[in-house]
Design an enzyme around this catalytic site. Structure first.
Site, PDB file in Angstrom:
ATOM      1  N   GLY A 105       1.848   7.518  -3.911  1.00 16.74           N
ATOM      2  CA  GLY A 105       0.863   9.084  -2.920  1.00 16.74           C
ATOM      3  C   GLY A 105       0.448   8.670  -1.765  1.00 16.74           C
ATOM      4  O   GLY A 105       0.399   7.603  -1.192  1.00 16.74           O
ATOM      5  N   SER A 150      -5.067   4.334  -6.155  1.00 20.79           N
ATOM      6  CA  SER A 150      -5.781   2.825  -6.415  1.00 20.79           C
ATOM      7  C   SER A 150      -7.084   2.750  -7.452  1.00 20.79           C
ATOM      8  O   SER A 150      -7.490   1.913  -7.719  1.00 20.79           O
ATOM      9  CB  SER A 150      -5.940   2.330  -5.212  1.00 20.79           C
ATOM     10  OG  SER A 150      -5.235   1.723  -4.180  1.00 20.79           O
ATOM     11  N   GLU A 155       0.140  -2.090  -3.968  1.00 19.83           N
ATOM     12  CA  GLU A 155       0.010  -2.211  -2.654  1.00 19.83           C
ATOM     13  C   GLU A 155       0.434  -3.668  -2.127  1.00 19.83           C
ATOM     14  O   GLU A 155       0.042  -4.424  -1.028  1.00 19.83           O
ATOM     15  CB  GLU A 155      -0.861  -1.403  -1.522  1.00 19.83           C
ATOM     16  CG  GLU A 155      -0.442   0.272  -1.797  1.00 19.83           C
ATOM     17  CD  GLU A 155      -2.006   1.128  -0.763  1.00 19.83           C
ATOM     18  OE1 GLU A 155      -1.508   0.524   0.219  1.00 19.83           O
ATOM     19  OE2 GLU A 155      -1.798   1.444  -1.000  1.00 19.83           O
TER      20      GLU A 155
END
Lengths: 279, 290
Positions: free
Chosen positions: A39, A46, A166
């Protein structure tokens, strides 16, 4: 398949006067899978990760990890022991003055006996291939090495799930490869469940399953080949398709029919070979 | 302004037991208006090199000539402030450097410090906020209520407000999503063209290097390992592999096609469109033969 995490109708916002960051999110995570969550920036990925290990609690709905509900205060440590997160910035998660101290940190906090702790440390650094760096200071390590130490600190606690938030986005290409290879090995050899939150659609293409988020909602879910069939939708929400798929789409528009979706260059070149034989 | 670097060497903590040579014998000339890309692994000396270009670091040997400014080992350049007006650096994660109450104040900070009259500076801010893709209503807002990508645009506007003629970008797209990355790079390329800037881009992205550069410099262990235009650099994947660097995906694709179909294809393929054309040329040749 054994369901390790169940997210049921979860909504969340950081403050009451702010819009929701997650809206009615439901999903399941199964034992031993590599689940990629994609996304764009600000889509809620997150935040979702923080709810999965009880760093944040849902405003509505429930998060269950191996049966423990993050709403129960007594469960929260059971959940955190099971779900470890590797964050984005390698420099923000180093707490020890050496690799050994850093890996020991979580174990010390869990009150483990020294003997067992030493055993766990050597075992985990070996798994991320950082055994030669035990006495090194953090600032002497590369970004990829720091993230591998972060992974060692997490797996020393024997979690069932590791979330990469990430975790490779601040690394150079070599560091990125290092970290992903380390995690793939842990998944294959130790049966670790991996949730990878990523912008890297090449990486997502190799996942077992894919969840697509947009504006706080899960808008699609499935095998990478199934999700990538909806190329227009992915582009609309600001995601890039993997290069081989982009080439394939451009050729389809020119009237060439492919028998299947190609997510790697190798597959694409093979498909082109078949096409060329047909014409 | 042309940039000429001669025999540049930089050692950190010189004269102490911790001395470490970060750059040695760098010779490089960047003519005005060039889009120069610098590639290399973490620790290869890229960041050390660019910090010399506005006098944040001084050479321990050699010299850097920028226009008529000269920075030389052992000689004090008294006009560093003037030089810094011409050389703007967008550091990694520039959004971490925002600090003012409003976006306008943040953009104005640099120009006002350099003595630009307030009215003129405000005009610049109003124009720049649009150039970076936000509208004027943002000027009165707090920079800290923005998303990461928007904050980065504001920080970039702050650097541009100094009207630099040389713009140095240190991994300007790190941490952004693919759309954000593309928008920011397109913005820099547009500025490069429209304002006639000299742009120096430090990046890990071979795709960006291939697409935008006039010249690519590949650094390793504090020295120059390879240098040339995109065609030269990427026509030699073996040399790159030795340095543990990749070629762009388009180039990988061309090599795979050549191998599989035993055909020669053009090598300067750096965009999706060009890659698709190469694939088409193979499919169409097939049709002619049948």
């Amino acid at each position: 398949m054994e369901e390790l995490i169940t997210v049921q109708g979860v909504s969340f916002r950081y403050h009451e006067d702010q819009p929701h960051v997650l809206r009615d999110v439901s999903l399941s995570v199964y034992k031993g899978e590599w689940l990629a969550i994609v996304g764009h920036n600000g889509s809620g990925k997150s935040t979702l990760a923080k709810l999965l290990n009880g760093l944040q609690l849902p405003e509505q709905g429930d998060v269950l990890v191996e049966g423990y509900n993050s709403r129960d205060e007594e469960s929260i440590w059971e959940i955190r022991r099971r779900v470890g997160i590797v964050f984005q910035n390698p420099d923000n998660q180093f707490v020890g003055t050496s690799v050994r101290d850093d890996v020991a940190f979580g174990l010390e906090n869990s009150g483990m006996a020294r003997e067992l702790m030493l055993e766990r440390i050597s075992e985990s650094v070996l798994k991320v291939r950082m055994e030669d760096y035990l006495d090194q200071e953090p600032h002497r390590l590369s970004g990829g090495q720091k993230q591998r130490v972060a992974i060692a600190g997490i797996i020393a606690l024997r979690p069932s799930i590791v979330i990469l938030d990430e975790a490779t986005s601040m690394l150079d290409p070599a560091g990125r490869k290092e970290v992903l290879q380390t995690m793939r090995k842990l998944k294959e050899e130790e049966g670790m469940t991996v949730i990878s939150i990523t912008h890297d659609l090449e990486e997502a293409a190799q996942a077992d399953r894919l969840v697509v988020m947009n504006a706080g909602e899960v808008i699609d879910e499935g095998l990478p080949v199934e999700v990538f069939k909806k190329g227009d939708m992915l582009e609309q929400i600001g995601l890039d398709l993997p290069f081989p798929l982009q080439v394939q789409r451009a050729l389809s528009e020119k009237g060439y029919d492919f028998s299947r979706l190609t997510l790697s260059q190798e597959e694409l070149v093979n498909e082109l070979w078949t096409l060329q034989l047909k014409v | 302004m042309d940039i000429t670097i001669k025999g540049l060497e930089h050692s950190y903590s010189k004269g102490t037991p911790f001395e470490r040579k970060a750059l040695s014998n760098i010779n490089l000339s960047i003519p005005s208006g060039t889009f120069q890309t610098i590639i290399g692994h973490t620790g290869s000396g890229k960041s050390t090199l660019i910090q010399h270009l506005n006098g944040l670091l001084k050479p321990t040997q050699g010299s850097i000539q920028i226009g008529d400014f000269k920075i030389q080992a052992g000689v004090k350049e008294k006009r560093l402030k003037a030089l810094r007006k011409h050389v703007g650096i967008v550091f990694q994660y520039p959004e971490h450097q925002l600090f003012e109450e409003t976006i306008e104040k943040d953009i104005l900070f640099g120009p006002l410090n350099f003595g630009v009259p307030e009215e003129e500076a405000k005009k610049r801010a109003a124009r720049l906020i649009q150039q970076v893709g936000l509208d004027e209503s943002y000027l009165s807002r707090s920079p800290f209520d923005l998303s990461g990508g928007q904050m980065r645009r504001v920080a970039i506007a702050g650097v541009l407000a100094m009207k630099p003629s040389i713009l140095i970008l240190d991994e300007p797209t790190a941490g952004l999503d693919p759309r954000g990355r593309r928008e920011i790079m397109d913005l820099f390329y547009r500025l490069h063209e429209e304002e006639g800037l000299t742009t120096i881009l430090v990046t890990h992205s071979m795709e960006d290097a291939a697409r935008f550069s006039d010249d690519i410099l590949i650094m390793e262990k504090g020295g120059i390992a390879l240098q040339g235009g995109p065609e030269t650099i990427f026509s030699n994947p073996e040399a790159l592999k030795k340095l543990s660097l990749d070629v762009p995906e388009t180039v990988q694709f061309i090599h795979r096609l050549e191998e599989r179909f035993t055909k020669n294809l053009p090598h300067s393929v750096f965009t999706l469109e060009a890659a698709v054309d190469a694939a088409l040329s193979i499919l169409q040749k097939g049709e002619e033969n049948s």
